[in-house]
Design a protein around this motif. Structure first.
Motif, PDB file in Angstrom:
ATOM      1  N   ASN A  21       0.838  -1.175   0.120  1.00  0.00           N
ATOM      2  CA  ASN A  21      -0.165  -0.140  -0.026  1.00  0.00           C
ATOM      3  C   ASN A  21       0.825   1.388   0.023  1.00  0.00           C
ATOM      4  O   ASN A  21       0.527   2.276  -0.523  1.00  0.00           O
ATOM      5  CB  ASN A  21      -1.038  -0.103   1.321  1.00  0.00           C
ATOM      6  CG  ASN A  21      -2.041  -0.782   0.918  1.00  0.00           C
ATOM      7  OD1 ASN A  21      -2.329  -1.266   0.060  1.00  0.00           O
ATOM      8  ND2 ASN A  21      -2.983  -1.196   2.116  1.00  0.00           N
ATOM      9  N   ALA A  25       0.867   3.918  -2.937  1.00  0.00           N
ATOM     10  CA  ALA A  25       0.620   5.325  -2.616  1.00  0.00           C
ATOM     11  C   ALA A  25       1.639   6.270  -3.053  1.00  0.00           C
ATOM     12  O   ALA A  25       1.079   7.223  -3.617  1.00  0.00           O
ATOM     13  CB  ALA A  25       0.403   5.366  -0.942  1.00  0.00           C
ATOM     14  N   TYR A  28       1.577   6.737  -6.864  1.00  0.00           N
ATOM     15  CA  TYR A  28       0.285   7.618  -7.393  1.00  0.00           C
ATOM     16  C   TYR A  28       0.817   9.129  -7.125  1.00  0.00           C
ATOM     17  O   TYR A  28       0.302   9.805  -7.629  1.00  0.00           O
ATOM     18  CB  TYR A  28      -0.979   7.059  -6.425  1.00  0.00           C
ATOM     19  CG  TYR A  28      -1.745   5.831  -7.103  1.00  0.00           C
ATOM     20  CD1 TYR A  28      -1.782   5.669  -8.424  1.00  0.00           C
ATOM     21  CD2 TYR A  28      -2.241   4.966  -6.192  1.00  0.00           C
ATOM     22  CE1 TYR A  28      -2.705   4.773  -8.770  1.00  0.00           C
ATOM     23  CE2 TYR A  28      -2.801   3.885  -6.353  1.00  0.00           C
ATOM     24  CZ  TYR A  28      -3.103   3.643  -7.995  1.00  0.00           C
ATOM     25  OH  TYR A  28      -3.917   2.895  -8.341  1.00  0.00           O
ATOM     26  N   ASP A  33      -1.413  11.670  -9.254  1.00  0.00           N
ATOM     27  CA  ASP A  33      -2.814  11.023  -9.210  1.00  0.00           C
ATOM     28  C   ASP A  33      -3.144  11.001  -7.461  1.00  0.00           C
ATOM     29  O   ASP A  33      -3.404  10.071  -6.859  1.00  0.00           O
ATOM     30  CB  ASP A  33      -2.777   9.659  -9.476  1.00  0.00           C
ATOM     31  CG  ASP A  33      -2.546   9.481 -11.136  1.00  0.00           C
ATOM     32  OD1 ASP A  33      -3.075  10.395 -11.642  1.00  0.00           O
ATOM     33  OD2 ASP A  33      -2.026   8.383 -11.494  1.00  0.00           O
ATOM     34  N   ASP A  35      -5.839  11.931  -5.990  1.00  0.00           N
ATOM     35  CA  ASP A  35      -7.174  11.446  -5.546  1.00  0.00           C
ATOM     36  C   ASP A  35      -7.038  10.047  -5.333  1.00  0.00           C
ATOM     37  O   ASP A  35      -7.888   9.157  -4.479  1.00  0.00           O
ATOM     38  CB  ASP A  35      -8.191  11.818  -6.651  1.00  0.00           C
ATOM     39  CG  ASP A  35      -7.955  11.250  -8.210  1.00  0.00           C
ATOM     40  OD1 ASP A  35      -6.668  10.938  -8.394  1.00  0.00           O
ATOM     41  OD2 ASP A  35      -8.800  10.801  -8.737  1.00  0.00           O
ATOM     42  N   LYS A  36      -5.936   9.256  -6.115  1.00  0.00           N
ATOM     43  CA  LYS A  36      -6.050   7.920  -5.805  1.00  0.00           C
ATOM     44  C   LYS A  36      -4.897   7.427  -4.616  1.00  0.00           C
ATOM     45  O   LYS A  36      -4.899   6.554  -3.799  1.00  0.00           O
ATOM     46  CB  LYS A  36      -5.166   7.305  -6.948  1.00  0.00           C
ATOM     47  CG  LYS A  36      -6.260   6.902  -8.069  1.00  0.00           C
ATOM     48  CD  LYS A  36      -5.521   6.421  -9.416  1.00  0.00           C
ATOM     49  CE  LYS A  36      -6.485   6.323 -10.523  1.00  0.00           C
ATOM     50  NZ  LYS A  36      -5.898   5.941 -11.808  1.00  0.00           N
ATOM     51  N   ALA A  37      -3.783   8.380  -4.434  1.00  0.00           N
ATOM     52  CA  ALA A  37      -3.002   8.301  -3.402  1.00  0.00           C
ATOM     53  C   ALA A  37      -3.719   8.539  -2.146  1.00  0.00           C
ATOM     54  O   ALA A  37      -3.280   7.962  -0.864  1.00  0.00           O
ATOM     55  CB  ALA A  37      -1.856   9.187  -3.565  1.00  0.00           C
ATOM     56  N   PRO A  39      -6.847   7.991  -0.313  1.00  0.00           N
ATOM     57  CA  PRO A  39      -7.342   7.049   0.332  1.00  0.00           C
ATOM     58  C   PRO A  39      -6.321   6.005   1.031  1.00  0.00           C
ATOM     59  O   PRO A  39      -6.295   5.377   2.109  1.00  0.00           O
ATOM     60  CB  PRO A  39      -8.148   6.244  -0.386  1.00  0.00           C
ATOM     61  CG  PRO A  39      -7.820   6.746  -1.829  1.00  0.00           C
ATOM     62  CD  PRO A  39      -7.399   7.975  -1.783  1.00  0.00           C
ATOM     63  N   LEU A  40      -5.249   5.679   0.244  1.00  0.00           N
ATOM     64  CA  LEU A  40      -4.163   4.786   0.756  1.00  0.00           C
ATOM     65  C   LEU A  40      -3.549   5.376   1.972  1.00  0.00           C
ATOM     66  O   LEU A  40      -3.168   4.715   2.782  1.00  0.00           O
ATOM     67  CB  LEU A  40      -3.250   4.651  -0.597  1.00  0.00           C
ATOM     68  CG  LEU A  40      -3.928   3.587  -1.654  1.00  0.00           C
ATOM     69  CD1 LEU A  40      -2.734   3.485  -2.743  1.00  0.00           C
ATOM     70  CD2 LEU A  40      -4.243   2.554  -1.155  1.00  0.00           C
ATOM     71  N   CYS A  61      -1.860  15.828  -0.051  1.00  0.00           N
ATOM     72  CA  CYS A  61      -2.674  15.185  -0.972  1.00  0.00           C
ATOM     73  C   CYS A  61      -3.869  16.182  -1.011  1.00  0.00           C
ATOM     74  O   CYS A  61      -4.545  16.558  -1.934  1.00  0.00           O
ATOM     75  CB  CYS A  61      -3.246  13.863  -0.623  1.00  0.00           C
ATOM     76  SG  CYS A  61      -1.929  12.624  -1.239  1.00  0.00           S
TER      77      CYS A  61
END
Length: 596
Positions: A21, A25, A28, A33, A35-37, A39-40, A61
């Protein structure tokens, strides 16, 4: 027992998943990216709420996505939850307001962070670093200077000098670095490396003149040796070795023998940049002032080597110098370099190989270390090759290989076995040796081995009798014997009678190098131009380009032409062994600031 393994397996799987993870992260985040990084990183932070790295990534982020209010909330909650002051988070919170174009609110938090230094001045390092991270240079200066005022033993001058440089205040940067040099000599190399980013090799450059002025001013008001040393260093960067020599003599007079190593280093630097006259002056100074016989002899031999490098070398005068050195130092185990240099001179410059051979054999009768014996045998073997007594030479080279098998000298002897076999025309045996040497720990030997192997291989496929290759090998031997005119003539026969064959480019390159050696620079240029015209894209193209560039730079004094050929190496031959040197030379000619 099964339960224990099950628990261990579960822990390992959990760790593996956690590591995956974090890597995903980071990928990303680096790709933009966010928006993807996010949540991780939120998951990682939830599992490790004390890990400031995950928290910082979550905040960043949010900021990158324009969610400044969310980032503010996170930072404020983190500060409120802590039992202790959090000056770094105050800086982060202020930066969040900067991103929202609210500098007044930001300054409130910056002031809080700086005020914390009244309690803990030593925290200036981390707080100042945080300000610099956000390019908040004025605040960083304020933090560092306040801490040093509160606790004079703290020293953040290196950080301050760097900031002044970023702000474009070059004089203040230089002045701060010089103050630091005076109080912390252990950082001198680091300081000089930082200064090189703001000066050039041009002595008339504005920054160079400013640094020189500051050094002279300090030298006059506080005549400490450090200012002579830094002036000498500056003159070396500017290739003004004669000026550096003046400073080094002043240092020597004040420190006596301590500064002799510095003089030796300066002489070597001057030699490398073809400032032979200055190098000789330095070596003569060393000879006059050193009390160590070994250092004096080394300097004497260095002068002789410089004199021999000139086409107009006075052989009789040099022979007289050698005779005087032999009378002074004698033939013993402490003068091996002298014996080797003398034998080489007698064989290769006076063309008296028999005399040189007898001299070396006399020295070999002494009780020698294996290393010294190998050095003498190497020179003796070289002289035997000069006499074309190849089989005898191979015996000595083989002895060195056996004695020094774990040393570079052993690998060098193996290369000379291959080279001697090449001169003999025994190309198969030479190739066998070269195949082994391609893996040499010495890059220079490995490169030479590969080049000779390719020469043999490429010119044996189309010509099974190896007629042209044998002529080339003979020309190569003549060049080794300093019979340059005969070698040039023999290479001409290849270019006339074997035109269009694979060996033609090799012959052009070899002949070009011999033209250079004999001072026929225009003829050398013609050879290299032919290579580029008829063999462009060939494996020797970068050799021709570098030879052209060097000739134009050092012999024909045409900087624009030199830049043209260096540029071709940089852009079209990035895998060339000349790439690094070509790039450095190109930047120097263009006037860039080169890190020396």
């Amino acid at each position: 027992m099964k339960q224990i393994f099950w628990v261990i397996g579960l822990v390992l799987c959990s760790y593996y998943g956690f590591s995956q993870n974090s890597q995903l992260a980071k990928q990303y985040f680096e790709d933009g990216d966010f928006d993807k990084a996010l949540p991780l990183y939120e998951q990682l932070y939830e599992k490790q709420p004390q890990n400031t790295t995950w928290f910082n990534y979550v905040v960043e982020c949010q900021q990158q996505m324009g969610n400044y209010e969310k980032a503010q909330e996170l930072l404020e909650d983190k500060i409120a939850a802590s039992r202790f002051p959090q000056p770094l988070l105050e800086v982060d919170l202020g930066q969040n307001y900067i991103l929202q174009k609210q500098p007044e609110k930001a300054q409130t938090y910056f002031d809080k962070a700086i005020a914390y230094l009244n309690e803990k001045p030593a925290y200036a390092g981390t707080i100042g670093y945080r300000f610099r991270k956000y390019t908040l240079l004025d605040q960083a200066v304020e933090a560092y200077t306040l801490a040093m005022k509160l606790r004079p033993e703290l020293n953040y001058n290196y950080q301050l000098a760097g900031i002044y440089g970023e702000q474009g205040n070059i004089e203040k940067m230089f002045d701060t670095f010089l103050t630091l040099s005076q109080t912390n000599d252990t950082q001198r190399t680091q300081i000089e490396r930082a200064i090189t980013q703001f000066i050039s090799e041009d002595a008339t450059d504005e920054n160079n003149l400013l640094l020189k002025k500051l050094l002279l001013k300090r030298s006059q008001t506080n005549p400490a040796i450090i200012w002579n040393e830094m002036l000498s260093w500056l003159f070396v960067q500017q290739k003004q070795y004669n000026m550096a020599f003046i400073q080094e003599k002043a240092i020597y007079k004040r420190t006596d023998e301590i500064s002799l190593d510095r003089l030796t280093d300066l002489a070597l630097a001057a030699t490398e940049d073809q400032e032979k006259s200055t190098a000789i002056d330095i070596y003569n100074f060393l000879i006059a002032h050193t009390e160590f016989a070994e250092a004096k002899l080394d300097a004497e031999l260095a002068i002789i080597k410089l004199e021999l490098s000139e086409n107009s070398a006075d052989i009789k005068s040099i022979e007289k110098k050698f005779d005087q050195l032999l009378d002074t130092y004698g033939i013993n185990t402490h003068t091996i370099p002298l014996q080797i240099a003398y034998a080489h001179f007698i064989a290769f410059n006076k063309n008296e190989p028999n005399t040189a051979e007898k001299h070396l054999k006399k020295v070999l009768d002494l009780r020698l270390s294996p290393f010294d014996a190998s050095l003498l045998k190497m020179e003796l073997a070289d002289i035997l090759v000069f006499e074309e007594r190849f089989n005898e030479a191979l015996i000595y080279y083989s002895q060195i290989q056996k004695t020094m098998k774990n040393d570079v000298a052993g690998q060098n002897a193996m290369f000379k076995v291959a080279q001697t076999s090449f001169y003999k025309g025994d190309f198969d045996w030479a190739e066998n040796q070269l195949n082994i040497l391609k893996q040499s720990t010495s890059q220079l030997i490995a490169n030479d081995a590969l080049q000779l192997k390719l020469l043999i291989t490429d010119n044996s496929q189309d010509d099974s009798l190896q007629v042209a290759l044998k002529i080339y090998a003979k020309a190569d031997l003549l060049a080794y014997q300093n019979k340059n005119t005969e070698a040039i003539s023999l290479l001409d026969s290849i270019l006339i009678h074997h035109k269009g064959e694979s060996i033609e480019d090799e012959a052009l390159l070899k002949q070009g190098k011999l033209y250079e050696k004999t001072g026929q620079f225009e003829k050398a240029i013609v050879n290299y131009e032919k290579m580029l015209a008829f063999f462009d894209g060939d494996i020797l193209t970068d050799d021709a380009l570098f030879a052209m560039a060097s000739l134009y730079e050092h012999q024909l004094n045409d900087a624009e032409k030199a830049k043209e050929y260096y540029e071709k190496i940089i852009f079209n031959h990035q895998d060339s062994i000349y790439f690094v040197e070509a790039r450095k030379a190109y930047r120097k000619l263009r006037g860039d600031q080169v890190d020396l």
